[in-house]
Design a protein around this motif. Structure first.
Motif, PDB file in Angstrom:
ATOM      1  N   ILE A 119      -9.781   4.545  -3.621  1.00  0.00           N
ATOM      2  CA  ILE A 119      -8.672   4.467  -2.853  1.00  0.00           C
ATOM      3  C   ILE A 119      -9.242   4.431  -1.215  1.00  0.00           C
ATOM      4  O   ILE A 119     -10.444   4.821  -0.751  1.00  0.00           O
ATOM      5  CB  ILE A 119      -8.160   5.963  -2.684  1.00  0.00           C
ATOM      6  N   SER A 141      -2.753   4.889  -2.772  1.00  0.00           N
ATOM      7  CA  SER A 141      -3.713   3.760  -2.823  1.00  0.00           C
ATOM      8  C   SER A 141      -4.555   3.849  -1.435  1.00  0.00           C
ATOM      9  O   SER A 141      -5.833   3.195  -1.509  1.00  0.00           O
ATOM     10  CB  SER A 141      -3.340   2.252  -2.990  1.00  0.00           C
ATOM     11  N   ASP A 150       0.644  -1.301   0.023  1.00  0.00           N
ATOM     12  CA  ASP A 150      -0.040   0.010  -0.012  1.00  0.00           C
ATOM     13  C   ASP A 150       1.041   1.161   0.027  1.00  0.00           C
ATOM     14  O   ASP A 150       1.966   1.430   0.704  1.00  0.00           O
ATOM     15  CB  ASP A 150      -0.944   0.005   1.180  1.00  0.00           C
TER      16      ASP A 150
END
Length: 255
Positions: A57, A29, A4
């Motif tokens: 997101i 993200s 991430d």
């Protein structure tokens, strides 16, 4: 390898903006959104959450001390009961905004001085994580490395996503060194990228004192208020992808 890439966003107030949130939301993200205590306001929260939702997101609450003037980076002496209520209050605010804009809150993180205090003090971490679990035991806790927070999360049935702060120095115990120390915030892009490469290839980090320690991170954080944050996030993202990694939001990474 899935990882991430996240940033602390929504950290303005009224017409004042701390970072280039729109540009960062093109690159990350997961977004850790200020909830109005150390920064942020209802409109900034709503706009940030809506944009993040539209782009797929992950949305998280970035929870801190009620200290806008000090940006949540000053230690405050607050009774535990009141501090836990403040955490729940902020979680509720961000969760409500997320629901109203068609999204959902997937994670939370502690900001600044509050996060550093909890990371170093098991007696503080335990009631704070208990408060998070009372609010929503399904929330993922995004945290820099900390045995105190990790152990408290395990006791209260919470999932931890350890985050590597690419632009912050660590001590030999894996805790963030105080910002008052020289080079505690790493501003040189080449140095930041070298740290990211070391993490991705070796799963380690070189500490402030020069030791090498393991770092089992599932996420990499770029601070939105760091000078050149957008370009840094873009370069970090490219570095992850060049190493064969996939940028995946926290919730899908841990699913």
């Amino acid at each position: 390898m899935n990882i991430d890439l996240n940033a602390d966003l929504g950290e303005g107030f009224g017409p004042w903006r701390m970072s280039q949130d729109e540009a960062l939301l093109e690159l990350v993200s997961s977004a850790n959104v200020a909830c109005g205590f150390h920064a942020g306001d209802p409109l900034i929260m709503e706009r940030t959450v809506r944009t993040a939702s539209q782009r797929g997101i992950d949305i998280g609450a970035h929870v801190g001390f009620p200290d806008r003037q000090g940006f949540g980076r000053r230690v405050m002496q607050v009774e535990i009961e009141e501090l836990c209520a403040m955490v729940i209050y902020q979680l509720g605010a961000l969760s409500g905004v997320a629901r109203a804009t068609g999204g959902r809150m997937t994670h939370m993180s502690f900001h600044g001085a509050l996060g550093n205090m909890a990371a170093a003090d098991a007696a503080l971490a335990d009631p704070l994580l208990a408060a998070v679990a009372r609010f929503d035991p399904k929330l993922i806790v995004s945290s820099s490395s900390s045995q105190a927070i990790e152990q408290a999360a395990a006791r209260h049935g919470l999932t931890i996503a350890t985050t590597f702060l690419a632009d912050r120095a660590y001590d030999d115990q894996g805790l963030l060194v105080p910002r008052k120390l020289p080079d505690s915030v790493i501003k040189d892009e080449a140095s930041v990228l070298a740290r990211v490469r070391q993490l991705l290839r070796e799963g380690t980090v070189t500490t402030y004192g020069g030791a090498t320690i393991p770092m089992k991170a599932r996420s990499i954080l770029v601070h939105g208020d760091t000078p050149g944050a957008v370009e840094l996030a873009r370069t970090v993202r490219s570095e992850i992808e060049a190493a064969g990694g996939r940028i995946v939001p926290i919730s899908r990474h841990l699913a």
